[in-house]
Design a protein around this motif. Structure first.
Motif, mmCIF file in Angstrom:
data_model
loop_
_atom_site.group_PDB
_atom_site.id
_atom_site.type_symbol
_atom_site.label_atom_id
_atom_site.label_comp_id
_atom_site.label_asym_id
_atom_site.label_seq_id
_atom_site.Cartn_x
_atom_site.Cartn_y
_atom_site.Cartn_z
ATOM 1 N N MET A 198 39.989 57.807 38.427
ATOM 2 C CA MET A 198 41.217 57.015 38.464
ATOM 3 C C MET A 198 40.930 55.614 38.981
ATOM 4 O O MET A 198 41.771 54.977 39.593
ATOM 5 C CB MET A 198 42.263 57.705 39.333
ATOM 6 C CG MET A 198 42.637 59.082 38.850
ATOM 7 S SD MET A 198 43.347 59.052 37.185
ATOM 8 C CE MET A 198 44.921 58.269 37.526
ATOM 9 N N ARG A 203 40.863 53.598 34.615
ATOM 10 C CA ARG A 203 42.316 53.467 34.532
ATOM 11 C C ARG A 203 42.714 51.994 34.446
ATOM 12 O O ARG A 203 43.594 51.612 33.660
ATOM 13 C CB ARG A 203 42.972 54.118 35.748
ATOM 14 C CG ARG A 203 44.496 54.025 35.738
ATOM 15 C CD ARG A 203 45.109 54.668 36.961
ATOM 16 N NE ARG A 203 44.729 54.002 38.191
ATOM 17 C CZ ARG A 203 45.223 54.312 39.390
ATOM 18 N NH1 ARG A 203 46.081 55.303 39.514
ATOM 19 N NH2 ARG A 203 44.833 53.667 40.454
ATOM 20 N N TRP A 208 52.473 52.289 31.059
ATOM 21 C CA TRP A 208 52.135 51.486 32.228
ATOM 22 C C TRP A 208 53.296 50.619 32.698
ATOM 23 O O TRP A 208 53.435 50.358 33.895
ATOM 24 C CB TRP A 208 50.907 50.616 31.926
ATOM 25 C CG TRP A 208 49.664 51.394 31.622
ATOM 26 C CD1 TRP A 208 49.008 51.461 30.430
ATOM 27 C CD2 TRP A 208 48.912 52.217 32.522
ATOM 28 N NE1 TRP A 208 47.911 52.277 30.530
ATOM 29 C CE2 TRP A 208 47.823 52.751 31.811
ATOM 30 C CE3 TRP A 208 49.065 52.560 33.867
ATOM 31 C CZ2 TRP A 208 46.882 53.593 32.378
ATOM 32 C CZ3 TRP A 208 48.125 53.403 34.447
ATOM 33 C CH2 TRP A 208 47.052 53.909 33.716
#
Length: 203
Positions: free
Chosen positions: A1, A5, A33
Motif C-alpha cells: 500500500m 498505490r 480515488w
C-alpha cells in the motif's frame, strides 16, 4: 500500500483490480480515488472486496492480477506513450524469453507504440569489447559493432615503470581513470554512430 498505490492514483482516478491465486476464488476491488480523497478521515474510508467463486477474468486454472486504470489525471501525449514504450521494453530480456512472463502494449489510437521488440536483433548484443593485456602492461581493446559490422582497436598502458619496482607491481594511478574514460567515450561514439545510421533517410 505504498508507492504502488501512489502510482496508481497518479495515473488515473479509478482503479479496478482483479486477482486470483491458485486454489482460491477471484477477487475484485473497485477504487474511486476522488471519493476516497473527499473523505475527511482516510482511516475511515472503506473499499469493498467482491468475491467471485465463478471467475470472470482468470477462468479455468489461470491465475494472476490485472490492474485497469481509467479516467487519467491528464491527457496522454505522444511523448508519454513513447516514454511508456521505452520503460516497458526494459522489462523484456534481449537474450531469452521467460515462458511465464510477457509484456503487451495496446494503443488503438497509436498502434506504432505497440511494438516492444523493435530493437531486438538476432545477435545477443549490439556491441562487444574484448581485451588482451600484453607483458609490457599494454591493454589491447577490440571493439565490434554487430549492427554496422565495424571493428576497431585501442591501446592503453595499464602500468608505469619505476627504477626500483617491477612494472607488474606498480599500477599507474591514472590508468584506471584513463581506461574508464576510454570505455565511456567509445561507448558514446558507438551509440551515436548507430543512431546516426538509423536516422539517415533511405533512398
Amino acid at each position: 500500500m505504498g508507492i504502488g498505490r501512489f502510482a496508481a492514483a497518479r495515473l488515473g482516478r479509478r482503479l479496478i483490480m482483479v486477482t486470483r491465486a491458485k486454489g482460491h476464488p477471484e477477487l475484485r476491488v473497485d477504487i474511486d480515488w476522488d471519493r476516497i480523497a473527499s473523505t475527511s478521515d482516510l482511516s475511515a474510508a472503506r473499499i469493498a472486496v467482491v468475491t467471485h467463486n465463478e471467475p470472470k477474468i482468470f477462468t479455468g486454472a489461470t491465475t494472476g492480477t490485472r490492474l485497469a486504470i481509467s479516467s487519467p489525471q491528464q491527457p496522454w501525449t505522444r511523448a508519454d506513450l513513447q516514454a511508456l514504450q521505452t520503460q516497458l521494453r526494459r522489462f523484456i530480456s534481449p537474450h531469452t524469453r521467460v515462458p511465464d512472463f510477457s509484456v503487451r502494449l495496446t494503443v488503438p489510437a497509436a498502434p506504432e507504440f505497440e511494438n516492444l521488440d523493435r530493437f531486438r536483433e538476432s545477435t545477443p548484443s549490439h556491441f562487444a569489447c574484448s581485451a588482451e593485456v600484453l607483458d609490457d602492461g599494454t591493454a589491447v581493446l577490440r571493439w565490434d559493432n554487430f549492427i554496422t559490422g565495424d571493428s576497431s582497436e585501442d591501446y592503453i598502458n595499464l602500468f608505469s615503470f619505476s627504477p626500483h619496482r617491477s612494472a607488474a607491481t606498480v599500477p599507474d594511478r591514472n590508468a584506471g581513470r584513463s581506461l574508464c574514460s576510454l570505455l565511456r567515450g567509445k561507448e558514446r561514439k558507438l551509440i551515436s554512430k548507430n543512431r546516426h545510421r538509423r536516422s539517415r533517410p533511405s533512398r
